[in-house]
Design an enzyme around this catalytic site. Structure first.
Site, PDB file in Angstrom:
ATOM      1  N   GLU A   3      82.383  52.383  23.577  1.00  0.00           N
ATOM      2  CA  GLU A   3      83.376  51.574  24.538  1.00  0.00           C
ATOM      3  C   GLU A   3      82.735  51.162  25.679  1.00  0.00           C
ATOM      4  O   GLU A   3      82.993  49.941  26.256  1.00  0.00           O
ATOM      5  CB  GLU A   3      84.733  52.215  24.624  1.00  0.00           C
ATOM      6  CG  GLU A   3      85.372  52.426  23.384  1.00  0.00           C
ATOM      7  CD  GLU A   3      85.147  53.732  22.581  1.00  0.00           C
ATOM      8  OE1 GLU A   3      84.003  54.247  22.650  1.00  0.00           O
ATOM      9  OE2 GLU A   3      86.001  54.533  22.154  1.00  0.00           O
ATOM     10  N   CYS A  42      79.624  56.548  25.157  1.00  0.00           N
ATOM     11  CA  CYS A  42      80.423  56.118  24.115  1.00  0.00           C
ATOM     12  C   CYS A  42      80.064  54.491  23.969  1.00  0.00           C
ATOM     13  O   CYS A  42      79.709  53.864  24.832  1.00  0.00           O
ATOM     14  CB  CYS A  42      81.841  56.419  24.370  1.00  0.00           C
ATOM     15  SG  CYS A  42      82.103  58.143  24.211  1.00  0.00           S
ATOM     16  N   ASN A  49      77.427  53.880  20.550  1.00  0.00           N
ATOM     17  CA  ASN A  49      77.253  55.216  21.292  1.00  0.00           C
ATOM     18  C   ASN A  49      75.704  55.414  21.277  1.00  0.00           C
ATOM     19  O   ASN A  49      75.012  55.010  20.274  1.00  0.00           O
ATOM     20  CB  ASN A  49      78.131  56.345  20.631  1.00  0.00           C
ATOM     21  CG  ASN A  49      77.789  56.539  19.267  1.00  0.00           C
ATOM     22  OD1 ASN A  49      77.640  55.374  18.693  1.00  0.00           O
ATOM     23  ND2 ASN A  49      78.091  57.669  18.641  1.00  0.00           N
ATOM     24  N   ILE A  50      75.199  56.010  22.581  1.00  0.00           N
ATOM     25  CA  ILE A  50      73.911  56.091  22.782  1.00  0.00           C
ATOM     26  C   ILE A  50      73.715  57.425  23.099  1.00  0.00           C
ATOM     27  O   ILE A  50      74.461  57.892  24.238  1.00  0.00           O
ATOM     28  CB  ILE A  50      73.262  55.356  23.784  1.00  0.00           C
ATOM     29  CG1 ILE A  50      73.487  53.857  23.586  1.00  0.00           C
ATOM     30  CG2 ILE A  50      71.936  55.656  23.927  1.00  0.00           C
ATOM     31  CD1 ILE A  50      73.169  52.806  24.235  1.00  0.00           C
TER      32      ILE A  50
END
Ligand code: THU
Length: 130
Positions: free
Chosen positions: A53, A51, A40-41
């Site tokens: 994913e 996220c 996550n960034i």
């Protein structure tokens, strides 16, 4: 599965999450064994957070990977409970992975839960609706 989990744990340190302090790591495995990783960034404009994913999926797609290439994605957080993909990620996973591709949740006790992509977003909106 153990290899994916080990990679996800190792990758967690790359999370950029100074606002939530909630690092998340995702590892995407292709059918040919190739791996893409994501974290996550976050951003000072909070709504722009991406996220783990989606980071992993976007990295793979940016490299030319497509849904038929992907076997599964594993999502890891350093908690003793399971964290499951948010609604936005479910929508993106739904389109960018095959319906029966696996979404694996993993916790810090080494436990996993495996779901089928399509089961995470029942009656979801898709490209077929356009
Ligand atoms: N987050 C993920 O990266 N994946 C999830 O499945 C749930 C939430 C991130 C978004 C945000 O950076 C932080 O976790 C707290 O919501």
């Amino acid at each position: 599965m153990e290899k994916l989990l080990a990679l996800a744990i190792e990758n967690l340190k790359n999370s950029y999450s100074p606002y939530s302090h909630f690092p998340v790591s995702a590892v995407l495995e292709l059918k040919n064994g190739r791996i893409y990783k994501g974290v996550n960034i976050e951003n000072a404009a909070y709504g722009l957070a991406n996220c783990a994913e989606r980071s992993a999926l976007f990295a793979a797609y940016s490299d030319g990977v497509r849904k038929t290439d992907i076997r599964r994605i594993l999502v890891y957080t350093d908690h003793d409970y399971f964290v499951s993909p948010c609604g936005s990620c479910r929508q993106v996973i739904r389109e960018l992975m095959e319906n029966d591709a696996e979404v694996i949740l993993a916790n810090n006790k080494g436990e996993t839960q495996t779901y089928k992509n399509v089961d995470l977003l029942p009656f979801g909106f898709s490209e077929a609706d356009l």
